[in-house]
Every structure is written in structure tokens, then in C-alpha cells.
Design a protein around this motif. Sequence first.
Motif, PDB file in Angstrom:
ATOM      1  N   GLU A 199      19.303 -23.399 -21.651  1.00 56.60           N
ATOM      2  CA  GLU A 199      19.618 -22.664 -20.430  1.00 56.60           C
ATOM      3  C   GLU A 199      19.619 -23.610 -19.231  1.00 56.60           C
ATOM      4  N   GLY A 200      20.672 -23.511 -18.408  1.00 57.38           N
ATOM      5  CA  GLY A 200      20.772 -24.344 -17.211  1.00 57.38           C
ATOM      6  C   GLY A 200      21.470 -25.663 -17.440  1.00 57.38           C
ATOM      7  N   ILE A 201      22.015 -25.891 -18.670  1.00 59.33           N
ATOM      8  CA  ILE A 201      22.715 -27.140 -19.002  1.00 59.33           C
ATOM      9  C   ILE A 201      24.220 -26.881 -19.051  1.00 59.33           C
ATOM     10  N   TYR A 202      25.005 -27.833 -18.482  1.00 60.63           N
ATOM     11  CA  TYR A 202      26.463 -27.668 -18.446  1.00 60.63           C
ATOM     12  C   TYR A 202      27.143 -29.016 -18.708  1.00 60.63           C
ATOM     13  N   ASP A 203      28.379 -28.934 -19.213  1.00 61.78           N
ATOM     14  CA  ASP A 203      29.268 -30.108 -19.357  1.00 61.78           C
ATOM     15  C   ASP A 203      28.592 -31.244 -20.125  1.00 61.78           C
ATOM     16  N   VAL A 204      28.074 -30.957 -21.303  1.00 60.43           N
ATOM     17  CA  VAL A 204      27.386 -31.961 -22.115  1.00 60.43           C
ATOM     18  C   VAL A 204      28.397 -32.911 -22.750  1.00 60.43           C
ATOM     19  N   GLN A 205      28.130 -34.212 -22.600  1.00 52.93           N
ATOM     20  CA  GLN A 205      28.928 -35.243 -23.273  1.00 52.93           C
ATOM     21  C   GLN A 205      27.965 -36.203 -23.963  1.00 52.93           C
ATOM     22  N   GLN A 206      28.319 -36.601 -25.187  1.00 58.92           N
ATOM     23  CA  GLN A 206      27.426 -37.464 -25.962  1.00 58.92           C
ATOM     24  C   GLN A 206      28.176 -38.659 -26.517  1.00 58.92           C
ATOM     25  N   LYS A 207      27.553 -39.846 -26.392  1.00 55.31           N
ATOM     26  CA  LYS A 207      28.029 -41.079 -27.027  1.00 55.31           C
ATOM     27  C   LYS A 207      26.831 -41.750 -27.652  1.00 55.31           C
ATOM     28  N   GLY A 208      26.700 -41.616 -28.972  1.00 52.05           N
ATOM     29  CA  GLY A 208      25.542 -42.172 -29.659  1.00 52.05           C
ATOM     30  C   GLY A 208      24.275 -41.487 -29.196  1.00 52.05           C
ATOM     31  N   ASP A 209      23.318 -42.299 -28.721  1.00 50.66           N
ATOM     32  CA  ASP A 209      22.066 -41.716 -28.237  1.00 50.66           C
ATOM     33  C   ASP A 209      22.073 -41.511 -26.716  1.00 50.66           C
ATOM     34  N   ASN A 210      23.265 -41.577 -26.100  1.00 47.87           N
ATOM     35  CA  ASN A 210      23.414 -41.362 -24.659  1.00 47.87           C
ATOM     36  C   ASN A 210      24.022 -39.985 -24.389  1.00 47.87           C
ATOM     37  N   TYR A 211      23.397 -39.272 -23.486  1.00 45.23           N
ATOM     38  CA  TYR A 211      23.840 -37.930 -23.143  1.00 45.23           C
ATOM     39  C   TYR A 211      24.109 -37.846 -21.641  1.00 45.23           C
ATOM     40  N   SER A 212      25.186 -37.166 -21.283  1.00 42.82           N
ATOM     41  CA  SER A 212      25.511 -36.920 -19.880  1.00 42.82           C
ATOM     42  C   SER A 212      25.738 -35.417 -19.707  1.00 42.82           C
ATOM     43  N   PHE A 213      25.100 -34.826 -18.709  1.00 44.92           N
ATOM     44  CA  PHE A 213      25.240 -33.385 -18.495  1.00 44.92           C
ATOM     45  C   PHE A 213      24.788 -33.024 -17.084  1.00 44.92           C
ATOM     46  N   GLN A 214      25.056 -31.782 -16.693  1.00 44.22           N
ATOM     47  CA  GLN A 214      24.630 -31.269 -15.400  1.00 44.22           C
ATOM     48  C   GLN A 214      23.541 -30.219 -15.606  1.00 44.22           C
ATOM     49  N   VAL A 215      22.633 -30.140 -14.619  1.00 46.78           N
ATOM     50  CA  VAL A 215      21.487 -29.237 -14.710  1.00 46.78           C
ATOM     51  C   VAL A 215      21.381 -28.417 -13.432  1.00 46.78           C
ATOM     52  N   ASP A 216      21.187 -27.113 -13.581  1.00 50.95           N
ATOM     53  CA  ASP A 216      20.875 -26.298 -12.411  1.00 50.95           C
ATOM     54  C   ASP A 216      19.578 -26.813 -11.792  1.00 50.95           C
ATOM     55  N   SER A 217      19.571 -26.976 -10.480  1.00 51.69           N
ATOM     56  CA  SER A 217      18.417 -27.592  -9.825  1.00 51.69           C
ATOM     57  C   SER A 217      17.118 -26.830 -10.068  1.00 51.69           C
ATOM     58  N   ASP A 218      17.190 -25.493 -10.159  1.00 52.23           N
ATOM     59  CA  ASP A 218      15.960 -24.731 -10.365  1.00 52.23           C
ATOM     60  C   ASP A 218      15.446 -24.805 -11.799  1.00 52.23           C
ATOM     61  N   LYS A 219      16.245 -25.401 -12.707  1.00 57.22           N
ATOM     62  CA  LYS A 219      15.828 -25.558 -14.106  1.00 57.22           C
ATOM     63  C   LYS A 219      15.411 -26.994 -14.424  1.00 57.22           C
ATOM     64  N   LEU A 220      15.484 -27.880 -13.414  1.00 49.68           N
ATOM     65  CA  LEU A 220      15.306 -29.308 -13.657  1.00 49.68           C
ATOM     66  C   LEU A 220      13.931 -29.631 -14.241  1.00 49.68           C
ATOM     67  N   ALA A 221      12.872 -29.027 -13.719  1.00 47.52           N
ATOM     68  CA  ALA A 221      11.518 -29.321 -14.208  1.00 47.52           C
ATOM     69  C   ALA A 221      11.366 -28.925 -15.675  1.00 47.52           C
ATOM     70  N   ILE A 222      11.895 -27.760 -16.040  1.00 46.88           N
ATOM     71  CA  ILE A 222      11.805 -27.304 -17.435  1.00 46.88           C
ATOM     72  C   ILE A 222      12.592 -28.229 -18.350  1.00 46.88           C
ATOM     73  N   ILE A 223      13.805 -28.620 -17.912  1.00 48.34           N
ATOM     74  CA  ILE A 223      14.649 -29.496 -18.734  1.00 48.34           C
ATOM     75  C   ILE A 223      13.981 -30.847 -18.935  1.00 48.34           C
ATOM     76  N   MET A 224      13.395 -31.400 -17.888  1.00 49.97           N
ATOM     77  CA  MET A 224      12.719 -32.692 -18.006  1.00 49.97           C
ATOM     78  C   MET A 224      11.554 -32.613 -18.991  1.00 49.97           C
ATOM     79  N   SER A 225      10.829 -31.517 -18.978  1.00 52.46           N
ATOM     80  CA  SER A 225       9.711 -31.334 -19.905  1.00 52.46           C
ATOM     81  C   SER A 225      10.197 -31.293 -21.350  1.00 52.46           C
ATOM     82  N   LYS A 226      11.305 -30.612 -21.571  1.00 51.26           N
ATOM     83  CA  LYS A 226      11.850 -30.517 -22.935  1.00 51.26           C
ATOM     84  C   LYS A 226      12.415 -31.871 -23.406  1.00 51.26           C
ATOM     85  N   LEU A 227      13.029 -32.608 -22.478  1.00 52.54           N
ATOM     86  CA  LEU A 227      13.602 -33.908 -22.843  1.00 52.54           C
ATOM     87  C   LEU A 227      12.529 -34.911 -23.269  1.00 52.54           C
ATOM     88  N   SER A 228      11.355 -34.802 -22.676  1.00 50.77           N
ATOM     89  CA  SER A 228      10.283 -35.767 -22.958  1.00 50.77           C
ATOM     90  C   SER A 228       9.880 -35.787 -24.434  1.00 50.77           C
TER      91      SER A 228
END
Length: 292
Positions: free
Chosen positions: A239-268
Amino acid sequence: MSIVNINGLSKKFGSFIVLNNIHLQVNEGEVFGFIGPNGAGKSTTIRILLGILKRTSGTATIFGKDVWRDAVAIHEKVAYVPGDVYLWENLTGGEVIDIFLGFKGNVDNKKRDQLIDRFQLDSKKKCGSYSKGNRQKVALIAAFASNADLFILDEPTSGLDPLMEQVFQQCVEEVKNEGKCVLLSSHILSEVEKLCDRVGIIRKGEIVETGTLDELRHLTRTKLEVATASPIVDLVTWEGIYDVQQKGDNYSFQVDSDKLAIIMSKLSSFCIKKIESTPPTLEDLFMRHYQD
């Protein structure tokens, strides 16, 4: 102290609504960016402020004076630069600048000559031989050489090369530092982002957002570029993730600002090796309102 006050302003041409109940305030010592695409209502608003068009309803004042009833008194302290400047073809650029400055009373010849030099204008040439960029320079020099308290600039850098755009930006900073007020309508979002203290976005005759860039950025998305040791499972479903692009172990995407803390916790949990964050831009905010 507010210099420009617009409250409930509406304008109709017959049954067609150009402006619908807009509210706007521009304060002393600030540069206010007024942005929107062609046909959104920017120029109509400016023409009402200049006393060229009469509003249908609402109020609009500059220096506490009514923009229609007290237009002549207001113009004594206002400098205006349109996006398309038309000049007397048989007069030189210098003669036209002096005419414009003469309307304001006292002429500061030293300031005028410094601006002519800074904008690299050949003021002895007749205006009929000028390019669009040089015609803009004449209007800008006349505006910044005046002792105005409010500068209304409607697409003022149209036709200027990048070097002259820098000179223009310096002039805006200088009048701001003097406590003057600038209303800047521009389609060059990088210019607005660099110069403006606050912005107002107009869409279909209505103000859809107003505030500082920091205040508005919570409405846009942050771009993240992440490299992880472990593959990120089901990233596109988060939830809150958009426009995901992947190249190998590199990921590029956009995050809703109010979801940023939750996303960072999950990424860790996927062992982050590298992460880059790009804050949202004015263009991101602008496109959010116009991408339909």
C-alpha cells in the motif's frame, strides 16, 4: 501585511464561467507563484487585478484599494510585464523605456542604465528590429527600474535565453529583499520553485492548492531508489507504492509521503545496501492536478 487580496472572485463571459469563487492573498515582501495551464484563468485574474476586466462578483483589492474603482491610483505603484510585449516600432528601446518610466514620475537614470547593461540590450536600436526576447527585455528593464511596490509578471521570461533568465531571477530576488511584492505567473515550474515563497495552482477557474512548497509536498510522492541484499517480495502490492521498476537487486518506485515511515520499516527486513530519496517537486504536484 497583505498587498493583494482576492475574495470570492468570479468572472463570467455570458454563461461561461472563467473564474469560480477564487480566494488569493499575496503578502508584502513575498514572491507568489501563480501557475496553471493555458485557459485555467491566470491571465483573466491578472487582467481583473489590473482593472482591465470587470469582475462578475467577489472582491479584489491592491494596497487596500478596489482594483476597478481605484485602478489609476493603484497603477502608480504597480509594474506589469506581459508574456507578449508590443512596442512602438519607430522608437528605440531606450526611448520606450523612458516613456514607461515617465508614467511613474521620477526616473532613476543610473538604475535604468545598469539594467540595460545587465540585460545586454542595445537600447539604440528601433523596436521594429527587436526579437521577442529583446522586446521582453525592454518591458523588464522598465519594470525593475521603476519604484513599484508590486510587480505583476505574466510569463515574463518568454523568449529570453538561459543567461537572461538568470538576470531576471536576480532582479526578482533584489526587489524581494527590498520588501517589494511579486506576483509571478509562469509555466516554467523550475523557475517558480526557485523564486517563490508560496504558490497557488489554478485549474478550470478554481484555486486547487495554495501554500509554501514545504506545505504542499505532503500531497505528493517521494521517489526512492533502493538496492537490497534479498529480493523484495510482492513490492507492487504494498500500500502506498507506485510505478515500481526493477533491475536486478535495484528497485525504483514512488511512495505516498504519509506511508514513507511504514515503507522504510518494511524495506529494512530485506537488508538495504543502498537507498536514495528524491523529494517531490512542484512539477509532481502540478501534474497530479492535471494528469487527467
